[in-house]
Design a protein around this motif. Structure first.
Motif, PDB file in Angstrom:
ATOM      1  N   PRO A   1     -12.057   1.871   4.409  1.00 25.60           N
ATOM      2  CA  PRO A   1     -11.866   2.835   5.500  1.00 25.60           C
ATOM      3  C   PRO A   1     -11.629   2.102   6.821  1.00 25.60           C
ATOM      4  O   PRO A   1     -12.337   1.138   7.141  1.00 25.60           O
ATOM      5  CB  PRO A   1     -13.191   3.608   5.525  1.00 25.60           C
ATOM      6  CG  PRO A   1     -13.774   3.426   4.165  1.00 25.60           C
ATOM      7  CD  PRO A   1     -13.340   2.072   3.714  1.00 25.60           C
ATOM      8  N   ALA A   2     -10.652   2.561   7.588  1.00 28.69           N
ATOM      9  CA  ALA A   2     -10.332   1.895   8.856  1.00 28.69           C
ATOM     10  C   ALA A   2     -11.544   1.852   9.782  1.00 28.69           C
ATOM     11  O   ALA A   2     -11.748   0.876  10.517  1.00 28.69           O
ATOM     12  CB  ALA A   2      -9.166   2.609   9.526  1.00 28.69           C
TER      13      ALA A   2
ATOM     14  N   VAL B   1      -6.797   3.595   6.355  1.00 30.46           N
ATOM     15  CA  VAL B   1      -7.339   2.476   5.588  1.00 30.46           C
ATOM     16  C   VAL B   1      -6.772   1.172   6.132  1.00 30.46           C
ATOM     17  O   VAL B   1      -5.704   1.148   6.738  1.00 30.46           O
ATOM     18  CB  VAL B   1      -7.022   2.595   4.070  1.00 30.46           C
ATOM     19  CG1 VAL B   1      -7.710   3.781   3.459  1.00 30.46           C
ATOM     20  CG2 VAL B   1      -5.519   2.646   3.833  1.00 30.46           C
ATOM     21  N   ARG B   2      -7.521   0.084   5.897  1.00 30.42           N
ATOM     22  CA  ARG B   2      -7.065  -1.252   6.267  1.00 30.42           C
ATOM     23  C   ARG B   2      -7.183  -2.159   5.046  1.00 30.42           C
ATOM     24  O   ARG B   2      -8.059  -1.975   4.188  1.00 30.42           O
ATOM     25  CB  ARG B   2      -7.921  -1.812   7.406  1.00 30.42           C
ATOM     26  CG  ARG B   2      -7.738  -1.092   8.717  1.00 30.42           C
ATOM     27  CD  ARG B   2      -6.490  -1.532   9.460  1.00 30.42           C
ATOM     28  NE  ARG B   2      -6.569  -2.912   9.920  1.00 30.42           N
ATOM     29  CZ  ARG B   2      -7.155  -3.279  11.060  1.00 30.42           C
ATOM     30  NH1 ARG B   2      -7.709  -2.376  11.857  1.00 30.42           N
ATOM     31  NH2 ARG B   2      -7.179  -4.550  11.422  1.00 30.42           N
ATOM     32  N   MET B   3      -6.312  -3.143   4.996  1.00 36.67           N
ATOM     33  CA  MET B   3      -6.258  -4.029   3.832  1.00 36.67           C
ATOM     34  C   MET B   3      -7.063  -5.296   4.103  1.00 36.67           C
ATOM     35  O   MET B   3      -6.854  -5.974   5.120  1.00 36.67           O
ATOM     36  CB  MET B   3      -4.812  -4.395   3.510  1.00 36.67           C
ATOM     37  CG  MET B   3      -4.661  -5.276   2.272  1.00 36.67           C
ATOM     38  SD  MET B   3      -2.931  -5.439   1.766  1.00 36.67           S
ATOM     39  CE  MET B   3      -2.289  -6.482   3.085  1.00 36.67           C
ATOM     40  N   VAL B   4      -7.981  -5.606   3.188  1.00 42.09           N
ATOM     41  CA  VAL B   4      -8.742  -6.864   3.236  1.00 42.09           C
ATOM     42  C   VAL B   4      -8.147  -7.789   2.178  1.00 42.09           C
ATOM     43  O   VAL B   4      -8.063  -7.418   1.001  1.00 42.09           O
ATOM     44  CB  VAL B   4     -10.240  -6.631   2.948  1.00 42.09           C
ATOM     45  CG1 VAL B   4     -11.012  -7.940   3.067  1.00 42.09           C
ATOM     46  CG2 VAL B   4     -10.811  -5.595   3.900  1.00 42.09           C
TER      47      VAL B   4
ATOM     48  N   GLY C   1     -21.045  -2.807  -0.758  1.00 36.62           N
ATOM     49  CA  GLY C   1     -22.411  -2.561  -0.307  1.00 36.62           C
ATOM     50  C   GLY C   1     -22.500  -2.270   1.179  1.00 36.62           C
ATOM     51  O   GLY C   1     -23.262  -1.400   1.617  1.00 36.62           O
ATOM     52  N   LYS C   2     -21.719  -2.986   1.965  1.00 40.30           N
ATOM     53  CA  LYS C   2     -21.740  -2.792   3.423  1.00 40.30           C
ATOM     54  C   LYS C   2     -21.220  -1.407   3.788  1.00 40.30           C
ATOM     55  O   LYS C   2     -21.767  -0.739   4.679  1.00 40.30           O
ATOM     56  CB  LYS C   2     -20.878  -3.872   4.090  1.00 40.30           C
ATOM     57  CG  LYS C   2     -20.994  -3.895   5.617  1.00 40.30           C
ATOM     58  CD  LYS C   2     -22.350  -4.380   6.072  1.00 40.30           C
ATOM     59  CE  LYS C   2     -22.396  -4.581   7.584  1.00 40.30           C
ATOM     60  NZ  LYS C   2     -23.762  -4.888   8.048  1.00 40.30           N
ATOM     61  N   ILE C   3     -20.174  -0.958   3.112  1.00 39.19           N
ATOM     62  CA  ILE C   3     -19.617   0.368   3.385  1.00 39.19           C
ATOM     63  C   ILE C   3     -20.649   1.451   3.069  1.00 39.19           C
ATOM     64  O   ILE C   3     -20.791   2.431   3.802  1.00 39.19           O
ATOM     65  CB  ILE C   3     -18.314   0.576   2.590  1.00 39.19           C
ATOM     66  CG1 ILE C   3     -17.207  -0.317   3.180  1.00 39.19           C
ATOM     67  CG2 ILE C   3     -17.874   2.036   2.590  1.00 39.19           C
ATOM     68  CD1 ILE C   3     -15.952  -0.381   2.352  1.00 39.19           C
ATOM     69  N   LYS C   4     -21.388   1.267   1.985  1.00 34.96           N
ATOM     70  CA  LYS C   4     -22.445   2.222   1.630  1.00 34.96           C
ATOM     71  C   LYS C   4     -23.592   2.147   2.633  1.00 34.96           C
ATOM     72  O   LYS C   4     -24.088   3.171   3.121  1.00 34.96           O
ATOM     73  CB  LYS C   4     -22.961   1.899   0.220  1.00 34.96           C
ATOM     74  CG  LYS C   4     -24.034   2.844  -0.284  1.00 34.96           C
ATOM     75  CD  LYS C   4     -23.448   4.155  -0.717  1.00 34.96           C
ATOM     76  CE  LYS C   4     -24.473   5.030  -1.414  1.00 34.96           C
ATOM     77  NZ  LYS C   4     -23.928   6.339  -1.766  1.00 34.96           N
TER      78      LYS C   4
ATOM     79  N   GLU D   1      -9.734   1.236  -3.369  1.00 34.53           N
ATOM     80  CA  GLU D   1      -8.520   0.887  -4.095  1.00 34.53           C
ATOM     81  C   GLU D   1      -8.263  -0.605  -3.932  1.00 34.53           C
ATOM     82  O   GLU D   1      -8.364  -1.140  -2.824  1.00 34.53           O
ATOM     83  CB  GLU D   1      -7.331   1.682  -3.556  1.00 34.53           C
ATOM     84  CG  GLU D   1      -6.031   1.437  -4.310  1.00 34.53           C
ATOM     85  CD  GLU D   1      -4.901   2.348  -3.846  1.00 34.53           C
ATOM     86  OE1 GLU D   1      -3.816   1.822  -3.505  1.00 34.53           O
ATOM     87  OE2 GLU D   1      -5.113   3.580  -3.812  1.00 34.53           O
ATOM     88  N   ALA D   2      -7.972  -1.273  -5.026  1.00 35.51           N
ATOM     89  CA  ALA D   2      -7.663  -2.709  -5.006  1.00 35.51           C
ATOM     90  C   ALA D   2      -6.281  -2.910  -5.604  1.00 35.51           C
ATOM     91  O   ALA D   2      -5.898  -2.223  -6.557  1.00 35.51           O
ATOM     92  CB  ALA D   2      -8.706  -3.492  -5.795  1.00 35.51           C
TER      93      ALA D   2
END
Length: 579
Positions: A413-414, A451-454, A472-475, A489-490
């Motif tokens: 998520p952005a 969204v942003r791409m890592v 985990g960080k997003i949660k 999405e990967a």
């Protein structure tokens, strides 16, 4: 299935030799040994004695310097669809065993065989002879958690009478599973303590009463409930509450919890403590979303069924080194005790499902130390550390052999980008060092991009660690609802000539991949290969689903690469032209 085949015998093996071996092993036989050149047959009184003979003798006893082989004697006409798999790890989760079995075809039934051995035994029926043969070839000798599986045919009387063209058909996966199964294959014969402890928070002023004079009270609870109980009274000096860890069977854990509640309520009366004494359970954040359930339904049902009021501490109180949330239950001793049973039942289910996924992931990435990731609660009965870097709380990681660098594009998520980067880039730098991967966040494709791409570059274990911490960080930062699992999405790039192998004939491979991993896997049609002649495979799902899918795709790519290398070797160097 009481007739045995005894193989790998020397030419001078005699019936008396085999009689002595069986007699020493205390295994009865119900007839003479029929000895041929190099092999023999014998009948046991029943199937259980035949299985004991196989377990006790096959490969373990030598005759004239050669280890004998003992298996069920199965006529060729009955070697059709039924297999017996032995030496299964006793704590292996059914989901892991299922995921192995369905790789080779439609499993019509999988039934456990009760034995006296430490390991588990199952009888498996596939829907066709070819599927059973493939499973036998692939699984016999397969290493599973340091146990070597033993697979052999067992008589298939029904299939032998059928027309081979009339074999049952079904989708690739598990059909009827035979007898009811819970937990792991080895769990039916012995009840063992659950690896997941119950963690409580109690007011500090009640700790003395719980322990009792010279520890008498806590010893009594331990003895009566057959539990291991640790009161962490020396931790967090001056804190208003102390933690207690209880390790036992679910029944023992609940009995110990109720005893502790009763002691606290009695002590409160004695010291005229007027405040309400709730039950406080500590649970790892990974399990709380599933405890709450969709739209809070699971938690509401527990409240209604037990006549209690339940609240859960907010996500904002979590830290990287303290991933537990506090579940507060208000009610009487009886109702709180009932609520504890229901709460821990849900948490144990989540734990067992995650352990199954971990085990499956460990088989897909040999040597990966999943416990070291810090994604799961400790199972030793000790509380998680409250300070220190990740390296201080985890054992060293085993090294991969010949691990190749992979690049994965993970879409987040952005709004979560700031949390992933951290103040002055500190979090992403720490994450990169921890995982051993290069982690970069690509610029937004548009000002209003959601969204942003890592971009994550590193070997498989680094990918696992980096992606795991990002999920985990997003949660942790509440970028998804507490009731939802994080699904991302990967994208991975594969050579265009290998895309067909990922899809499979008629989409067979990609469908199997989705069934195995529970992730959505898409190879978009009509892609134009990039400058490196590569196309994108899109994988969407929760963390473990994505990881299983990524690893299986990488496995396919390795096979394609090896095939290409073999073809190059077989064709040989180009011949120089004669002048």
């Amino acid at each position: 299935m009481n007739k045995l085949y005894i193989g790998n015998l020397s030419e001078n093996a005699a019936p008396s030799d085999l009689e002595s071996i069986f007699k020493d092993a205390k295994i009865p036989v119900s007839g003479p040994f029929l000895v041929k050149t190099g092999y023999a047959f014998v009948d046991c009184p029943d199937e259980s004695w035949a299985l004991k003979a196989i377990e006790a003798l096959s490969g373990k006893i030598e005759l004239h310097g050669k280890p004998i082989e003992v298996e069920h004697s199965v006529p060729k006409r009955q070697r059709i669809r039924k297999l017996q798999i032995r030496n299964i790890p006793p704590h292996l989760q059914w989901e892991v065993l299922d995921s192995l079995l369905v790789q080779y075809g439609v499993v019509e039934s999988c039934e456990q065989v009760n034995t006296d051995s430490e390991t588990a035994v199952v009888n498996v029926t596939y829907s066709s002879k070819d599927q059973a043969r493939q499973a036998l070839d692939k699984l016999n000798g397969f290493q599973l958690e340091n146990f070597t599986l033993k697979v052999a045919y067992i008589p298939d009387e029904m299939a032998a009478q059928q027309n081979p063209l009339q074999q049952p058909r079904g989708r690739r996966g598990l059909g009827q599973r035979g007898s009811s199964r819970q937990g792991s294959p080895g769990s039916l014969s012995k009840q063992k303590p659950c690896d997941l402890p119950l963690r409580l928070l109690v007011p500090t002023q009640f700790v003395g009463a719980i322990i009792g004079k010279e520890g008498a009270t806590i010893r009594n609870i331990t003895k009566q409930t057959q539990s291991k109980i640790d009161v962490h009274r020396k931790e967090n000096a001056g804190a208003a509450e102390k933690s207690i860890t209880i390790l036992s069977t679910p029944e023992g854990t609940s009995a110990a919890c109720k005893s502790i509640l009763e002691i606290m309520h009695k002590e409160a009366q004695d010291i005229k403590f007027t405040e309400e004494i709730p039950l406080k359970i500590l649970a790892h954040n990974n399990f709380v979303g599933r405890l709450i359930g969709k739209e809070g339904r699971n938690l509401k049902k527990i409240e209604q069924d037990t006549d209690t009021k339940i609240t859960i501490s907010p996500l904002q109180e979590l830290t990287l080194y303290n991933p537990e949330r506090t579940i507060t239950v208000k009610g009487s001793v009886e109702t709180c005790a009932k609520a504890e049973e229901e709460i821990m039942k849900k948490i144990r289910e989540s734990y067992e499902n995650d352990i199954a996924s971990m085990n499956l992931q460990a088989h897909l990435i040999p040597g990966l130390n999943l416990n070291a990731l810090g994604l799961f609660p400790p199972t030793s009965g000790m509380p998680p550390p409250t300070s220190g870097p990740p390296s201080a709380m985890t054992p060293p990681y085993p090294q991969f052999e010949q691990s190749e660098t992979e690049t994965v594009h993970l879409f987040i998520p952005a709004l979560s980008v700031g949390a992933i980067i951290g103040k002055q880039g500190q979090h992403i730098k720490q994450l990169s060092r921890f995982a051993g991967a290069s982690i970069k966040i690509a610029p937004a494709e548009a000002p209003d991009a959601k969204v942003r791409m890592v971009i994550i570059t590193g070997p498989p274990e680094a990918q696992f660690k980096a992606q795991g911490r990002i999920y985990g960080k997003i949660k942790e930062e509440n970028f998804v609802s507490p009731k939802e699992e994080v699904k991302l999405e990967a994208h991975i790039r594969v050579p265009s000539f290998a895309a067909g192998r990922v899809i499979g004939k008629g989409g067979k491979t990609v469908n199997e991949l989705q069934n195995l991993s529970s992730a959505e896997v898409v190879v978009p049609r009509d892609q134009t290969p990039d400058e490196n002649d590569q196309v994108v495979v899109k994988i969407t799902g929760h963390f473990y689903a994505c990881q299983v899918a990524q690893r299986k795709i990488q496995e396919i790519l390795t096979q394609v690469k090896q095939h290409q290398q073999q073809k190059a070797l077989q064709s040989g160097p180009p011949q120089s032209r004669r002048k």
